[in-house]
Motif scaffolding. Sequence first.
Motif, PDB file in Angstrom:
ATOM      1  N   ARG A  53      24.653  63.687  17.165  1.00 23.73           N
ATOM      2  CA  ARG A  53      26.056  64.075  17.034  1.00 23.73           C
ATOM      3  C   ARG A  53      26.946  63.409  17.855  1.00 23.73           C
ATOM      4  NH1 ARG A  53      26.420  67.876  12.825  1.00 23.73           N
ATOM      5  NH2 ARG A  53      28.659  67.840  13.068  1.00 23.73           N
ATOM      6  N   TYR A  54      26.426  62.079  18.519  1.00 24.32           N
ATOM      7  CA  TYR A  54      27.568  61.272  19.185  1.00 24.32           C
ATOM      8  C   TYR A  54      28.157  60.397  18.472  1.00 24.32           C
ATOM      9  CZ  TYR A  54      26.110  63.141  23.879  1.00 24.32           C
ATOM     10  OH  TYR A  54      25.794  63.566  25.246  1.00 24.32           O
ATOM     11  N   ALA A  55      29.240  59.925  18.775  1.00 21.37           N
ATOM     12  CA  ALA A  55      29.995  58.659  18.460  1.00 21.37           C
ATOM     13  C   ALA A  55      29.468  57.479  19.207  1.00 21.37           C
ATOM     14  CB  ALA A  55      31.295  58.825  19.020  1.00 21.37           C
ATOM     15  N   MET A  56      29.286  56.385  18.615  1.00 24.19           N
ATOM     16  CA  MET A  56      28.547  55.331  19.151  1.00 24.19           C
ATOM     17  C   MET A  56      29.766  54.002  19.205  1.00 24.19           C
ATOM     18  SD  MET A  56      25.456  56.185  19.891  1.00 24.19           S
ATOM     19  CE  MET A  56      24.637  54.619  19.974  1.00 24.19           C
ATOM     20  N   ALA A 111      26.520  51.915  23.307  1.00 27.67           N
ATOM     21  CA  ALA A 111      26.648  53.137  24.103  1.00 27.67           C
ATOM     22  C   ALA A 111      27.095  54.324  23.347  1.00 27.67           C
ATOM     23  CB  ALA A 111      27.748  53.013  25.117  1.00 27.67           C
ATOM     24  N   ALA A 112      26.819  55.571  23.890  1.00 32.47           N
ATOM     25  CA  ALA A 112      27.087  56.608  23.201  1.00 32.47           C
ATOM     26  C   ALA A 112      27.882  57.759  23.839  1.00 32.47           C
ATOM     27  CB  ALA A 112      25.737  57.686  23.045  1.00 32.47           C
ATOM     28  N   ALA A 113      28.919  58.422  23.291  1.00 31.88           N
ATOM     29  CA  ALA A 113      30.116  59.073  23.653  1.00 31.88           C
ATOM     30  C   ALA A 113      30.199  60.478  22.843  1.00 31.88           C
ATOM     31  CB  ALA A 113      31.498  58.418  23.907  1.00 31.88           C
ATOM     32  N   ARG A 114      30.735  61.257  23.404  1.00 30.30           N
ATOM     33  CA  ARG A 114      31.285  62.488  22.726  1.00 30.30           C
ATOM     34  C   ARG A 114      32.037  62.248  21.584  1.00 30.30           C
ATOM     35  NH1 ARG A 114      27.091  66.361  22.659  1.00 30.30           N
ATOM     36  NH2 ARG A 114      26.462  66.809  24.726  1.00 30.30           N
ATOM     37  N   LYS A 153      37.235  53.170  25.850  1.00 24.11           N
ATOM     38  CA  LYS A 153      36.861  53.124  27.340  1.00 24.11           C
ATOM     39  C   LYS A 153      35.567  53.264  27.620  1.00 24.11           C
ATOM     40  CE  LYS A 153      41.724  55.149  27.925  1.00 24.11           C
ATOM     41  NZ  LYS A 153      42.451  56.343  28.442  1.00 24.11           N
ATOM     42  N   VAL A 154      35.271  52.347  28.485  1.00 21.83           N
ATOM     43  CA  VAL A 154      33.821  52.620  29.226  1.00 21.83           C
ATOM     44  C   VAL A 154      33.497  53.939  29.944  1.00 21.83           C
ATOM     45  CG1 VAL A 154      32.427  51.373  30.980  1.00 21.83           C
ATOM     46  CG2 VAL A 154      33.759  49.890  29.710  1.00 21.83           C
ATOM     47  N   VAL A 155      34.444  54.301  30.655  1.00 25.46           N
ATOM     48  CA  VAL A 155      34.074  55.505  31.193  1.00 25.46           C
ATOM     49  C   VAL A 155      34.034  56.826  30.437  1.00 25.46           C
ATOM     50  CG1 VAL A 155      35.456  54.817  33.348  1.00 25.46           C
ATOM     51  CG2 VAL A 155      36.791  56.160  31.558  1.00 25.46           C
ATOM     52  N   TYR A 162      31.632  56.747  27.837  1.00 23.02           N
ATOM     53  CA  TYR A 162      30.543  56.653  27.391  1.00 23.02           C
ATOM     54  C   TYR A 162      29.479  57.332  28.312  1.00 23.02           C
ATOM     55  CZ  TYR A 162      32.422  54.502  23.318  1.00 23.02           C
ATOM     56  OH  TYR A 162      33.075  54.245  22.319  1.00 23.02           O
ATOM     57  N   ASP A 163      28.578  58.209  27.768  1.00 20.57           N
ATOM     58  CA  ASP A 163      27.558  58.817  28.724  1.00 20.57           C
ATOM     59  C   ASP A 163      26.364  57.904  28.757  1.00 20.57           C
ATOM     60  OD1 ASP A 163      28.612  61.648  27.116  1.00 20.57           O
ATOM     61  OD2 ASP A 163      29.274  61.092  29.026  1.00 20.57           O
ATOM     62  N   TYR A 164      25.878  57.135  27.743  1.00 21.15           N
ATOM     63  CA  TYR A 164      24.806  56.613  27.731  1.00 21.15           C
ATOM     64  C   TYR A 164      24.837  54.931  27.377  1.00 21.15           C
ATOM     65  CZ  TYR A 164      23.214  61.355  27.886  1.00 21.15           C
ATOM     66  OH  TYR A 164      23.077  62.649  28.159  1.00 21.15           O
ATOM     67  N   TRP A 165      23.961  54.255  27.990  1.00 17.48           N
ATOM     68  CA  TRP A 165      24.090  52.793  27.846  1.00 17.48           C
ATOM     69  C   TRP A 165      22.681  52.215  27.326  1.00 17.48           C
ATOM     70  CZ3 TRP A 165      28.712  50.086  27.582  1.00 17.48           C
ATOM     71  CH2 TRP A 165      29.821  50.726  27.746  1.00 17.48           C
TER      72      TRP A 165
END
Length: 120
Positions: free
Chosen positions: A29-32, A95-98, A103-105, A107-110
């Motif tokens: 359930r991450y945005a990408m 990259a994956a983000a909530r 913004k790069v910051v 994103y949690d995973y790359w």
Amino acid sequence: QVQLVESGGGLVQAGGSLRLSCAASGVSRYAMGWFRQAPGKEREFVAAITWSGGSTYYADSVKGRFTISRDNAKNTVYLQMNSLKPEDTSVYSCAAARRPSGKVVEYDYWGQGTQVTVSS
């Protein structure tokens, strides 16, 4: 363990097309998003998509030429790139983000990235 693996990069002539894929595991359930970084330049936002795929976002430089999509059944995100220009040459990373963001910051995973080279 989270893993993002990009594929589909390569060498293409200006005006051509490529489709990048990002196979994701360990995220739910991450945005990408897709970002790119050319030599000597900062990483820049390209496109993002919500977890459902219902909303997409693009940098002005790629709007109308690139399309981001996802297939959650396959845990894969795509970036269809058309009408490529030499200035699109970069390493492209997913990259994956909530939540979707430019913004790069955020994103949690790359992933490690895949090279795209557009010749003139």
